[in-house]
Design an enzyme around this catalytic site. Structure first.
Site, PDB file in Angstrom:
ATOM      1  N   LYS A   4       8.145  -2.146  13.401  1.00 43.73           N
ATOM      2  CA  LYS A   4       8.729  -1.589  12.177  1.00 43.73           C
ATOM      3  C   LYS A   4       9.669  -0.422  12.495  1.00 43.73           C
ATOM      4  CE  LYS A   4       4.767  -2.710   9.188  1.00 43.73           C
ATOM      5  NZ  LYS A   4       3.677  -2.149   8.343  1.00 43.73           N
TER       6      LYS A   4
ATOM      7  N   HIS B 176      -0.823 -36.832  13.590  1.00 43.51           N
ATOM      8  CA  HIS B 176       0.431 -37.525  13.885  1.00 43.51           C
ATOM      9  C   HIS B 176       1.482 -36.572  14.444  1.00 43.51           C
ATOM     10  CE1 HIS B 176      -0.928 -41.252  11.891  1.00 43.51           C
ATOM     11  NE2 HIS B 176      -1.626 -40.412  11.159  1.00 43.51           N
TER      12      HIS B 176
ATOM     13  N   GLU C 169      -3.922 -10.426  14.742  1.00 46.98           N
ATOM     14  CA  GLU C 169      -3.620  -9.014  14.504  1.00 46.98           C
ATOM     15  C   GLU C 169      -4.830  -8.147  14.817  1.00 46.98           C
ATOM     16  OE1 GLU C 169      -0.534  -7.794  11.423  1.00 46.98           O
ATOM     17  OE2 GLU C 169      -2.390  -7.106  10.474  1.00 46.98           O
TER      18      GLU C 169
ATOM     19  N   GLU D  42      10.247  -5.257   3.920  1.00 52.75           N
ATOM     20  CA  GLU D  42      10.516  -6.536   3.260  1.00 52.75           C
ATOM     21  C   GLU D  42      10.173  -6.487   1.779  1.00 52.75           C
ATOM     22  OE1 GLU D  42       9.358  -7.365   7.583  1.00 52.75           O
ATOM     23  OE2 GLU D  42       8.684  -6.059   5.947  1.00 52.75           O
TER      24      GLU D  42
ATOM     25  N   GLY E 205      -4.927  -4.379   5.439  1.00 56.99           N
ATOM     26  CA  GLY E 205      -4.119  -5.351   4.717  1.00 56.99           C
ATOM     27  C   GLY E 205      -4.614  -6.769   4.852  1.00 56.99           C
ATOM     28  N   ARG E 206      -5.046  -7.160   6.049  1.00 62.92           N
ATOM     29  CA  ARG E 206      -5.471  -8.533   6.261  1.00 62.92           C
ATOM     30  C   ARG E 206      -6.852  -8.817   5.676  1.00 62.92           C
ATOM     31  NH1 ARG E 206      -4.835  -5.677  10.810  1.00 62.92           N
ATOM     32  NH2 ARG E 206      -6.502  -5.385  12.341  1.00 62.92           N
TER      33      ARG E 206
ATOM     34  N   LYS F  55       0.829  -1.208   0.000  1.00 60.59           N
ATOM     35  CA  LYS F  55       0.000   0.000   0.000  1.00 60.59           C
ATOM     36  C   LYS F  55       0.862   1.258   0.000  1.00 60.59           C
ATOM     37  CE  LYS F  55      -3.700   0.149   2.597  1.00 60.59           C
ATOM     38  NZ  LYS F  55      -4.596   0.285   3.782  1.00 60.59           N
TER      39      LYS F  55
END
Length: 537
Positions: A506, A378, A347, A206, A261-262, A200
């Protein structure tokens, strides 16, 4: 809202819990119609919540709590576009991203325009009209993003493998660890590779570092600066930064501050989904989510899937001390579903103050974790069955086979149902003793082994049946959990749409990076200062 009325209402729920002896076996034995009474369905999903430690009175008490929490008005405000993200003074209109029909609002018109832009771009790539710097068609798409710009599209891409285009391969890069990008690019031809830079702000650490490295990789392969626009498109609201990077204005897809964002896979962040699976499949994904939106907005709370799931989770979090929830999709193609849900839930609900900034007097969100069945059986299911903590679970089963191996699908469903049955039933000490005696063990052996074979049972779970793992039903499933998380936030009176803790990390990360080539600030804690010196020695 003042937290005191909510605390008082939670105390009523706690009193109700403490006054009864809760036995799932007894609840089913006393009500032959329990499964029918405690189930609901909508938008291609069927929810069985009968294997939960609750009765009709519990459900009514929880529904009464929604009045105290003003849930109905909060849902109306969500869909009306009110500034429910009160700390950032903006609405949360992810539901507008999947509207159907003719646009009726300014937001829907913006979404409609974006869909046209996406559709035209997808057609150019699929037809071969879009070419790289050598004139060859694009055969590889690499999505560079992180968090909501990666988890959602990556999860959907994996879930919809049968819809993948044969002559176009999609890849995802998120981690700032250079191995993520370099391993992905190792076998790709630069002149046939297209990058989607999804950020955005176009400044996410990153994403920007990976994009810069990818840019240099393309240039090193012989691409000129003027041809970079053939290999990079962006999904961003920072048009200037994207253009400075070398992306043509017409190849920048919009993001809006009224979508977190999510919650953004329904926007142009879903571009890799449309490229990988086709725009028709992407449109069906939106339709499924819209169907769940309609259900959430209109259904009575007693039959409302997101509301019911949120209330049940709230019941265990507040009154039973359940600090985590296991999410167990019995579908290999939903392997990334728990990771996507972790961000969405944790979040959103990882907060410690109310919407008014007052300290929460009750627990907030829980730890969300899980893995695809039957693999999880398992590894960690042992903890669910015999551990000392009560951990509620959501089982997700797909009705139609997801491959041509139909007999294996029957076994998969058998595993799913037997696990929830085992959590309910368990095995008593008397049952363990009888089992050992029947198998020929001596009295001494029975006495020694029986306690180890006891499984407490009485452990709650939901089971969601998804009609088919296709774009429509996947969209419905994802929207269900989105609305469940929103509802849970309303029950807590918190803002589920900000993430200030993430922002702090950040900022501090930039400071640590600056200290690598400079001096360690004197006001740093001793541990961080020493660790940096050890890493750089």
């Amino acid at each position: 809202m003042d937290a005191l009325p909510l605390s008082a209402a939670i105390a009523v729920l706690q009193q109700h819990k403490d006054q009864q002896r809760w036995s799932l076996r007894d609840l089913f034995a006393s009500n032959s119609d329990r499964a029918q009474s405690f189930s609901a369905e909508a938008a291609g999903l069927y929810l069985d919540y009968s294997k939960n430690l609750l009765n009709a009175d519990t459900l009514q008490n929880l529904l009464d709590y929604t009045d105290t929490a003003n849930l109905k008005s909060s849902i109306e405000a969500l869909f009306a576009g009110a500034n429910i993200n009160n700390t950032e003074h903006r609405p949360a209109l992810h539901t507008a991203l999947r509207f159907q029909g003719e646009p009726k609002t300014e937001h829907e018109q913006a979404v409609a325009d974006c869909r046209v832009q996406m559709s035209q771009f997808v057609e150019q790539v699929h037809s071969g009209a879009w070419t790289g710097f050598s004139g060859k068609r694009i055969r590889h798409v690499v999505n560079i993003g992180i968090g909501g710009s990666d988890l959602g599209p990556r999860m959907v891409w994996e879930a919809l493998r049968p819809w993948h285009k044969q002559d176009l391969t999609t890849h995802f890069v998120a981690n700032i660890d250079g191995a993520d990008l370099s391993d992905t690019l190792a076998s790709l031809p630069a002149d046939e590779t297209l990058f989607i830079v999804a950020s955005k702000s176009f400044s996410t650490l990153e994403t920007r570092q990976n994009a810069l490295s990818a840019r240099q990789w393309v240039l090193d392969a012989g691409c000129s600066e003027s041809d970079l626009e053939k290999h990079f498109v962006a999904v961003s609201s920072n048009i200037v930064a994207a253009q400075d990077f070398g992306i043509a204005a017409q190849n920048i897809f919009p993001m809006w501050d009224w979508v977190g964002g999510r919650y953004s896979l329904w926007s142009a962040i879903g571009l890799p989904i449309a490229l990988a699976c086709g725009f028709d499949a992407y449109s069906d994904l939106l339709k499924g989510a819209n169907a769940m939106d309609t259900h959430f907005a209109e259904a009575e709370f007693s039959q409302n899937l997101p509301v019911l799931m949120a209330l049940i989770h709230f019941w265990y979090r507040q009154c039973w001390g359940a600090g985590s929830l296991a999410v167990l999709p019995y579908a290999q193609r939903l392997a990334k579903f728990p990771a996507w849900l972790q961000q969405l839930d944790m979040e959103s609900l990882g907060k410690s103050v109310t919407r008014d900034g007052q300290p929460l007097p009750y627990p907030s969100g829980a730890v969300i974790w899980g893995a695809e069945g039957s693999n999880g059986q398992h590894s960690f299911h042992q903890l669910l069955h015999q551990g000392t903590d009560m951990i509620p679970a959501d089982f997700v089963a797909i009705k139609e086979p997801t491959s041509e191996l139909k007999e294996q699908h029957q076994w998969l469903l058998s595993c799913c149902l037997s696990q929830s049955q085992a959590l309910l039933r368990g095995k008593s000490l008397a049952e363990a003793r009888r089992e050992l005696e029947a198998s020929g063990h001596t009295h001494k052996e029975v006495h020694q082994l029986a306690p180890h074979k006891v499984v407490p049972g009485n452990r709650p779970s939901n089971t969601l049946i998804v009609e088919k793992l296709d774009p429509f039903h996947l969209g419905s499933l994802l929207a269900l959990y989105e609305h469940k998380v929103f509802t849970f936030g309303c029950l807590l009176d918190i803002n589920p749409f900000d993430q200030w803790g993430v922002e702090l990390g950040k900022v501090l990360g930039n400071g640590v990076h600056a200290a690598i080539d400079g001096e360690v600030p004197e006001d740093w804690d001793g541990s961080t200062a020493l660790l940096l010196k050890k890493l750089l020695k």
